[in-house]
Design a protein around this motif. Structure first.
Motif, PDB file in Angstrom:
ATOM      1  N   LYS A   1       0.866  -1.184   0.000  1.00 16.19           N
ATOM      2  CA  LYS A   1       0.000   0.000   0.000  1.00 16.19           C
ATOM      3  C   LYS A   1       0.901   1.232   0.000  1.00 16.19           C
ATOM      4  O   LYS A   1       1.123   1.851   1.040  1.00 16.19           O
ATOM      5  CB  LYS A   1      -0.921  -0.009   1.214  1.00 16.19           C
ATOM      6  N   PRO A   2       1.415   1.578  -1.176  1.00 15.19           N
ATOM      7  CA  PRO A   2       2.419   2.647  -1.244  1.00 15.19           C
ATOM      8  C   PRO A   2       1.875   4.057  -1.068  1.00 15.19           C
ATOM      9  O   PRO A   2       2.650   4.985  -0.832  1.00 15.19           O
ATOM     10  CB  PRO A   2       3.001   2.470  -2.651  1.00 15.19           C
ATOM     11  N   TYR A   3       0.569   4.229  -1.190  1.00 16.64           N
ATOM     12  CA  TYR A   3      -0.010   5.564  -1.090  1.00 16.64           C
ATOM     13  C   TYR A   3      -0.457   5.827   0.342  1.00 16.64           C
ATOM     14  O   TYR A   3      -1.422   5.230   0.819  1.00 16.64           O
ATOM     15  CB  TYR A   3      -1.167   5.712  -2.074  1.00 16.64           C
ATOM     16  N   LYS A   4       0.244   6.708   1.035  1.00 13.81           N
ATOM     17  CA  LYS A   4       0.015   6.926   2.460  1.00 13.81           C
ATOM     18  C   LYS A   4      -0.479   8.349   2.729  1.00 13.81           C
ATOM     19  O   LYS A   4       0.009   9.308   2.137  1.00 13.81           O
ATOM     20  CB  LYS A   4       1.304   6.665   3.232  1.00 13.81           C
ATOM     21  N   CYS A   5      -1.431   8.439   3.628  1.00 12.73           N
ATOM     22  CA  CYS A   5      -1.969   9.735   4.049  1.00 12.73           C
ATOM     23  C   CYS A   5      -1.004  10.367   5.049  1.00 12.73           C
ATOM     24  O   CYS A   5      -0.541   9.697   5.972  1.00 12.73           O
ATOM     25  CB  CYS A   5      -3.342   9.552   4.682  1.00 12.73           C
ATOM     26  N   ASP A   6      -0.708  11.660   4.856  1.00 10.87           N
ATOM     27  CA  ASP A   6       0.222  12.334   5.770  1.00 10.87           C
ATOM     28  C   ASP A   6      -0.494  12.983   6.953  1.00 10.87           C
ATOM     29  O   ASP A   6       0.125  13.680   7.757  1.00 10.87           O
ATOM     30  CB  ASP A   6       1.048  13.388   5.022  1.00 10.87           C
ATOM     31  N   GLN A   7      -1.823  12.733   7.059  1.00  6.92           N
ATOM     32  CA  GLN A   7      -2.575  13.301   8.172  1.00  6.92           C
ATOM     33  C   GLN A   7      -3.135  12.240   9.118  1.00  6.92           C
ATOM     34  O   GLN A   7      -3.617  12.549  10.200  1.00  6.92           O
ATOM     35  CB  GLN A   7      -3.717  14.172   7.633  1.00  6.92           C
TER      36      GLN A   7
ATOM     37  N   ALA B   1      -3.164   3.147   1.069  1.00  9.39           N
ATOM     38  CA  ALA B   1      -3.959   2.518   0.014  1.00  9.39           C
ATOM     39  C   ALA B   1      -3.064   1.898  -1.035  1.00  9.39           C
ATOM     40  O   ALA B   1      -1.914   2.310  -1.234  1.00  9.39           O
ATOM     41  CB  ALA B   1      -4.887   3.547  -0.629  1.00  9.39           C
ATOM     42  N   SER B   2      -3.599   0.931  -1.719  1.00 12.70           N
ATOM     43  CA  SER B   2      -2.852   0.287  -2.803  1.00 12.70           C
ATOM     44  C   SER B   2      -3.004   1.045  -4.107  1.00 12.70           C
ATOM     45  O   SER B   2      -2.215   0.853  -5.038  1.00 12.70           O
ATOM     46  CB  SER B   2      -3.328  -1.155  -2.987  1.00 12.70           C
ATOM     47  N   CYS B   3      -4.017   1.914  -4.203  1.00 16.04           N
ATOM     48  CA  CYS B   3      -4.281   2.670  -5.433  1.00 16.04           C
ATOM     49  C   CYS B   3      -4.301   4.168  -5.138  1.00 16.04           C
ATOM     50  O   CYS B   3      -4.794   4.606  -4.094  1.00 16.04           O
ATOM     51  CB  CYS B   3      -5.622   2.265  -6.049  1.00 16.04           C
ATOM     52  N   LYS B   4      -3.796   4.946  -6.067  1.00 11.03           N
ATOM     53  CA  LYS B   4      -3.737   6.389  -5.903  1.00 11.03           C
ATOM     54  C   LYS B   4      -5.124   7.009  -5.762  1.00 11.03           C
ATOM     55  O   LYS B   4      -5.340   7.905  -4.948  1.00 11.03           O
ATOM     56  CB  LYS B   4      -3.010   7.025  -7.088  1.00 11.03           C
TER      57      LYS B   4
ATOM     58  N   ARG C   1      -9.457   9.975  -2.835  1.00 10.56           N
ATOM     59  CA  ARG C   1     -10.802  10.030  -2.253  1.00 10.56           C
ATOM     60  C   ARG C   1     -10.724  10.198  -0.737  1.00 10.56           C
ATOM     61  O   ARG C   1     -11.511  10.931  -0.137  1.00 10.56           O
ATOM     62  CB  ARG C   1     -11.581   8.769  -2.611  1.00 10.56           C
ATOM     63  N   HIS C   2      -9.767   9.505  -0.121  1.00 11.79           N
ATOM     64  CA  HIS C   2      -9.605   9.623   1.326  1.00 11.79           C
ATOM     65  C   HIS C   2      -9.197  11.037   1.716  1.00 11.79           C
ATOM     66  O   HIS C   2      -9.714  11.592   2.705  1.00 11.79           O
ATOM     67  CB  HIS C   2      -8.551   8.629   1.814  1.00 11.79           C
TER      68      HIS C   2
ATOM     69  N   THR D   1     -17.902  16.700  -6.979  1.00 16.36           N
ATOM     70  CA  THR D   1     -17.462  15.464  -6.355  1.00 16.36           C
ATOM     71  C   THR D   1     -15.951  15.469  -6.206  1.00 16.36           C
ATOM     72  O   THR D   1     -15.246  16.213  -6.898  1.00 16.36           O
ATOM     73  CB  THR D   1     -17.892  14.239  -7.190  1.00 16.36           C
ATOM     74  N   ALA D   2     -15.467  14.637  -5.295  1.00 18.55           N
ATOM     75  CA  ALA D   2     -14.023  14.492  -5.100  1.00 18.55           C
ATOM     76  C   ALA D   2     -13.449  13.403  -5.985  1.00 18.55           C
ATOM     77  O   ALA D   2     -12.230  13.227  -6.048  1.00 18.55           O
ATOM     78  CB  ALA D   2     -13.728  14.174  -3.635  1.00 18.55           C
ATOM     79  N   ASP D   3     -14.318  12.699  -6.680  1.00 19.85           N
ATOM     80  CA  ASP D   3     -13.906  11.517  -7.456  1.00 19.85           C
ATOM     81  C   ASP D   3     -14.166  11.749  -8.947  1.00 19.85           C
ATOM     82  O   ASP D   3     -15.310  11.974  -9.355  1.00 19.85           O
ATOM     83  CB  ASP D   3     -14.674  10.292  -6.961  1.00 19.85           C
ATOM     84  N   ARG D   4     -13.119  11.685  -9.746  1.00 13.90           N
ATOM     85  CA  ARG D   4     -13.250  11.911 -11.190  1.00 13.90           C
ATOM     86  C   ARG D   4     -14.213  10.918 -11.836  1.00 13.90           C
ATOM     87  O   ARG D   4     -15.012  11.273 -12.706  1.00 13.90           O
ATOM     88  CB  ARG D   4     -11.875  11.801 -11.860  1.00 13.90           C
TER      89      ARG D   4
END
Length: 346
Positions: A265-271, A276-279, A284-285, A304-307
């Motif tokens: 899960k290379p995509y990490k939230c800095d907050q 997540a495994s997907c960007k 979305r998070h 929306t936040a999601d394309r």
């Protein structure tokens, strides 16, 4: 010493006089052609006169240093050894694009970019990966692609453990740490750090879909979407998982799939601790933290936040149903609907 005359074209003074004149003038002196000629010297400057023991070899070294990069840009600190290189550089500041395509509105500042563009019209895709058949008209793209087979990721983030095969991907990743998003949509305020992302986003407002399928009426705003669509006609799935035999027509889909085996899960939230495994899952998070909804419908103001949510929403206005059944006349606005429908045939 003919090479000394190149320092100041048209100067009939001797080599020593030329060198002494260079010492007295500012580094930004212009020659007869109006080009800035840098009088940069090797070593440290001194207020004291040169030692009597100065040799011809020393003079030659100094002149070589002068001649090396004598053309300077007045807008920035760039310097070049050739006038032609300076002219090409200046186009970054002026926006001049002298190379124009006679088949569309494209123009370029550099011939190399123009040649790559023309290959799209000519259908030339000369560079091919011998591992999977991937083809491209750009040798650097092929070089970057080859790293997907070797797992070589030389570009590493110095803020976290992220690494990538492409320099541009690292630059985009770093904006997550800085929060920088200098590019903004004039229609809805959407901001991004990636110029190509902004270009793609603008098509949600214009409805432009330049990539057209030559086998059916399908068209897309992105070339990658058209490429994926074409596999519906060919059934080709060149990318295969070595663990379970999963096959796909999309390289990124295979990359995401492999994470189901590795658990990466290379995509990490800095907050918070979310990863997540997907960007797109991280994007979305992150919207939960920021409340940002950058994607807006130009017809009714839906945001929306999601394309992908916006794309699905837009189909309500356009009536477009790009997902078509190859066994009957059924078509759908969502791939999930088509998958549900196909169960009836099986």
């Amino acid at each position: 010493m003919d090479d000394l005359s190149t320092v100041q074209p048209g100067d009939e003074t001797s080599s020593s006089e030329t060198l002494d004149t260079g010492r007295q003038q500012n580094n930004g002196e212009k020659n007869n052609e109006g080009n800035i000629v840098y009088q940069e010297r090797c070593g440290l400057e001194s207020d004291h006169p040169p030692a009597e023991g100065r040799t011809k070899q020393t003079d030659r070294s100094a002149v070589k240093c002068i001649v090396d990069k004598r053309f300077a840009c007045t807008e920035c600190g760039y310097r070049a050894a050739r006038k032609a290189d300076l002219i090409k550089h200046i186009r970054k500041h002026t926006g001049e694009k002298p190379y124009k395509c006679d088949q569309c509105d494209y123009s370029a500042a550099w011939k190399g970019n123009f040649d790559k563009h023309m290959a799209k019209h000519n259908g030339e895709i000369p560079f091919m990966c011998d591992k999977c058949g991937y083809r491209t008209d750009n040798s650097s793209h092929l070089f970057s692609h080859m790293r997907t087979h070797t797992d070589m990721k030389p570009y590493k983030c110095d803020h976290c453990e992220y690494s990538t095969a492409r320099k541009r991907s690292l630059e985009l990743h770093l904006t997550r740490h800085t929060g920088e998003k200098p590019l903004m949509c004039g229609e809805c305020g959407y901001r991004t750090a990636d110029r190509s992302s902004l270009t793609k986003h603008m098509k949600t407002h214009t409805g432009e879909k330049p990539y057209k399928c030559d086998l059916c009426d399908y068209s897309a705003a992105k070339k990658s979407n058209l490429d994926q669509h074409m596999t519906n006609h060919t059934g080709e799935k060149p990318y295969m998982c070595g663990e379970c035999g999963y096959g796909t027509a999309d390289r990124t889909s295979l990359t995401k799939h492999m994470r189901t085996h590795t658990g990466a899960k290379p995509y990490k939230c800095d907050q918070c601790d979310f990863s997540a495994s997907c960007k797109f899952s991280l994007d979305r998070h992150m919207a939960k933290h920021t409340g940002e909804k950058p994607f807006m419908c130009g017809e009714c103001g839906y945001r929306t936040a999601d394309r992908s949510n916006l794309s699905r929403h837009m189909s309500r206005h356009t009536g477009v149903k790009p997902y078509k059944c190859d066994q009957c006349n059924y078509s759908a606005t969502r791939k999930s609907y088509l998958n549900q429908h196909l169960v009836k045939h099986s």
